[in-house]
Design a protein around this motif. Structure first.
Motif, PDB file in Angstrom:
ATOM      1  N   ILE A 155     100.060  68.422  21.444  1.00 55.18           N
ATOM      2  CA  ILE A 155     100.751  67.114  21.803  1.00 55.18           C
ATOM      3  C   ILE A 155     102.106  67.108  21.206  1.00 55.18           C
ATOM      4  O   ILE A 155     103.056  66.608  21.683  1.00 55.18           O
ATOM      5  CB  ILE A 155      99.841  65.672  21.559  1.00 55.18           C
ATOM      6  N   ARG A 156     102.045  67.567  19.815  1.00 56.09           N
ATOM      7  CA  ARG A 156     103.515  67.677  19.014  1.00 56.09           C
ATOM      8  C   ARG A 156     104.337  68.474  19.833  1.00 56.09           C
ATOM      9  O   ARG A 156     105.538  68.231  19.978  1.00 56.09           O
ATOM     10  CB  ARG A 156     103.143  67.891  17.680  1.00 56.09           C
ATOM     11  N   SER A 157     103.743  69.760  20.089  1.00 54.43           N
ATOM     12  CA  SER A 157     104.430  70.689  20.724  1.00 54.43           C
ATOM     13  C   SER A 157     105.194  70.090  21.973  1.00 54.43           C
ATOM     14  O   SER A 157     106.441  70.536  22.218  1.00 54.43           O
ATOM     15  CB  SER A 157     103.608  71.761  20.841  1.00 54.43           C
ATOM     16  N   LEU A 158     104.382  69.667  22.677  1.00 57.79           N
ATOM     17  CA  LEU A 158     104.944  69.210  24.174  1.00 57.79           C
ATOM     18  C   LEU A 158     106.059  67.930  24.125  1.00 57.79           C
ATOM     19  O   LEU A 158     107.002  68.101  24.657  1.00 57.79           O
ATOM     20  CB  LEU A 158     103.691  68.720  24.868  1.00 57.79           C
ATOM     21  N   ARG A 159     105.700  67.256  22.893  1.00 62.02           N
ATOM     22  CA  ARG A 159     106.550  66.123  22.791  1.00 62.02           C
ATOM     23  C   ARG A 159     107.942  66.607  22.130  1.00 62.02           C
ATOM     24  O   ARG A 159     108.950  65.999  22.643  1.00 62.02           O
ATOM     25  CB  ARG A 159     105.892  65.210  21.670  1.00 62.02           C
ATOM     26  N   GLU A 160     107.802  67.629  21.178  1.00 62.67           N
ATOM     27  CA  GLU A 160     109.206  68.107  20.809  1.00 62.67           C
ATOM     28  C   GLU A 160     109.956  68.964  21.894  1.00 62.67           C
ATOM     29  O   GLU A 160     111.152  68.905  22.018  1.00 62.67           O
ATOM     30  CB  GLU A 160     108.924  68.788  19.831  1.00 62.67           C
ATOM     31  N   LEU A 161     109.175  69.473  22.649  1.00 59.76           N
ATOM     32  CA  LEU A 161     109.923  70.410  23.815  1.00 59.76           C
ATOM     33  C   LEU A 161     110.567  69.353  24.473  1.00 59.76           C
ATOM     34  O   LEU A 161     111.638  69.774  25.120  1.00 59.76           O
ATOM     35  CB  LEU A 161     108.831  71.299  24.726  1.00 59.76           C
TER      36      LEU A 161
END
Length: 564
Positions: A155-161
């Motif tokens: 989730i963190r990865s996608l939010r930052e992307l």
């Protein structure tokens, strides 16, 4: 650092930032940014993004007065741009932006509350209600609302992307706005997407879909900027640009903002001061509107990361118009100015003109007159101006060369340059490409090979430079035009390979835009983004064929196959 298991000590790091390619150790900067960003500034940028999400949550679906709606859109765009890598290092700027963000959020919230049923008024996220009154409160809150506040790695990865894509989108929107071009749908999407990063109910699949939608609006944002630049300055033309110097004082302009360059050229005309471009401002020479200025001399130097040595040799004042500034050296610190969203502690900043008037560059001009001419560091010319309008006009010639076998393959080598020695890969790759291939480029990545003599194919230069990083849109338009002329059903059937260098968030939105357009098998280097968790990276690999790079020999064989 293991992205899937963050322990207490990792939460207490001075900072955490992994938004650019230079993320320390390939995982993230935790003590100070490789770019030079200090922990307090990094954290304040996180806090600003946090409040922008709160503003967006409140504004989505809320009918705001037209003037407030406009101010909200512009502030979000401007603030996102300010947090891009190498844009602004000034703590005072971010303290002021946080205060302004809180005031704006409270103003938007009043309208939200008037339009919401009572039951909803207890459901506000922290980003929409938190308030701090002083710098101590800002610094304390900033440490707990950054990247690591999202515990789930995917989730963190996608939010930052998603967030980094929005930052790149904001940069392109900003430049278009400077030329009085706007797209309300893009602005609304940016707020909707920011608000979505606060929604803990969204699944990985839903976030992936939103990331792809970001690519769609990325295309729209780049199309808007293309329309703005060409509408105001004309379509880029094939141009030979001088890389030597003249025996007159000069001002060097770096960054990306053509409006700033235009105003400077107008104010320096007839003063005896020449104007040179640096790095991403090189493509300004391709626009017809700038060719009328006889004192617009040429391009000085190379990509952004060499400024520490080249700015000292220039001798005159330097104007940084957007991101790509690095901490200045003593040899030129008193000659470098910032403007727009660019800032660095202690440097003089040129403010916006009052009431829509041009900026006042008289201080730079007066200083230039007192400085010796630039020290010559190279001579000759480089050629560019191959944006979509130019290439489309010779599309039949290009297609004939493809059909005749004279051109076997195109290589899109757009993107960013950087200081890592591993980026010499791109120079060697360009040198080793067969003589029947053509490089399509945009962005400062071109400085790894745009001064190589790679020759021509039937009068077509083997390096076709479309312009700045935002002009990667031109490369997509060229590909779509070739697909149409060749009667192909799929853009991936074209003889085009993508070997792209990335550095910061504008490259992220370009990547997402290409994915939205259906382009597959894009290779990124010199490293894959640190903000991609293993699972998210696997999604990109499986669905889109995203890959990294290895070494020139193996990659050449992989890309060319039978043509190697």
């Amino acid at each position: 650092m293991n992205q899937t298991a963050l322990n207490t000590s990792e939460r207490e790091l001075p900072m955490f930032c992994f938004q650019c390619q230079e993320a320390s150790k390939g995982t993230g900067c935790t003590i100070v940014g490789v770019c030079g960003k200090t922990p307090d500034v990094a954290n304040l940028q996180d806090l600003l993004i946090f409040i922008l999400k709160g503003i967006s949550f409140l504004s989505v679906g809320t009918k705001l007065p037209e003037t407030l709606e406009h101010r909200t859109s512009i502030f979000i765009m401007d603030s996102l741009f300010a947090t891009i890598t190498n844009a602004n290092f000034d703590r005072d700027v971010f303290i002021a932006k946080v205060r302004e963000a809180l005031d704006l959020r409270d103003e938007v919230r009043q309208h939200w509350e008037q339009q919401q049923p009572l039951a909803n008024k207890t459901l506000l996220p922290d980003a929409a209600v938190w308030h701090g009154s002083d710098e101590e409160a800002f610094d304390a809150k900033a440490k707990v609302v950054g990247v690591l506040a999202t515990e789930d790695a995917d989730i963190r990865s996608l939010r930052e992307l998603l967030t980094y894509g929005l930052k790149g989108m904001a940069a392109y929107q900003y430049h278009a706005y400077q030329l009085n071009y706007t797209n309300r749908e893009v602005e609304q999407f940016m707020q909707r997407a920011l608000a979505a990063t606060l929604d803990d109910t969204l699944t990985v699949d839903q976030l992936v879909a939103l990331v792809m939608e970001t690519g769609k609006f990325g295309v729209d944002a780049m199309a808007l900027l293309d329309q703005a630049n060409t509408g105001v300055y004309g379509h880029p033309e094939v141009t030979k640009v001088n890389i030597g110097v003249r025996n007159r004082p000069g001002i060097l302009v770096s960054g990306h903002d053509l409006k700033d360059l235009e105003e400077l050229l107008q104010q320096t005309e007839g003063t005896g001061v020449d104007v040179y471009t640096h790095s991403e401002m090189l493509p300004a020479h391709y626009y017809p509107a700038f060719k009328k200025y006889e004192h617009f001399v040429g391009n000085y130097g190379n990509a952004w990361w060499k400024q520490a040595s080249e700015f000292e040799d220039f001798n005159g004042p330097i104007l940084m118009t957007t991101n790509c500034i690095v901490p200045p050296k003593p040899g030129y610190v008193n000659r470098i100015f910032t403007t727009g969203n660019t800032g660095y502690p202690g440097l003089k900043h040129i403010p916006e003109g009052a009431n829509g008037q041009p900026k006042d560059f008289s201080e730079l001009i007066d200083l230039a007159k007192q400085c010796p001419p630039p020290t010559e560091i190279e001579t000759g010319e480089i050629i560019g101006g191959f944006a979509h309008n130019t290439v489309t006009s010779i599309a039949d010639q290009v297609v004939d060369a493809v059909k005749a076998g004279d051109i076997q393959r195109f290589f899109v080598m757009a993107g960013c340059d950087g200081r890592m020695k591993s980026r010499n890969y791109y120079t060697e790759f360009a040198q080793q490409l067969p003589n029947d291939t053509i490089i399509l480029t945009a962005g400062c990545a071109k400085y790894k090979y745009n001064k190589l003599d790679l020759g021509e194919i039937g009068g077509i230069p083997r390096i076709l430079d479309a312009g700045q990083c935002n002009d990667s849109y031109s490369l997509a338009i060229i590909a779509l035009k070739l697909k149409e002329i060749l009667g192909l059903d799929d853009i991936n059937e074209l003889p085009i390979s993508y070997n792209i260098a990335w550095y910061e968030q504008k490259a992220v939105i370009v990547l997402l835009a290409l994915l939205y357009l259906g382009v597959k098998n894009i290779h990124l280097g010199p490293t894959l983004p640190a903000f991609l968790s293993p699972n998210v990276a696997n999604v990109l690999v499986e669905q889109f064929g995203i890959g990294g790079i290895t070494n020139v020999e193996d990659d050449m064989e992989m890309f060319l196959g039978a043509y190697a």
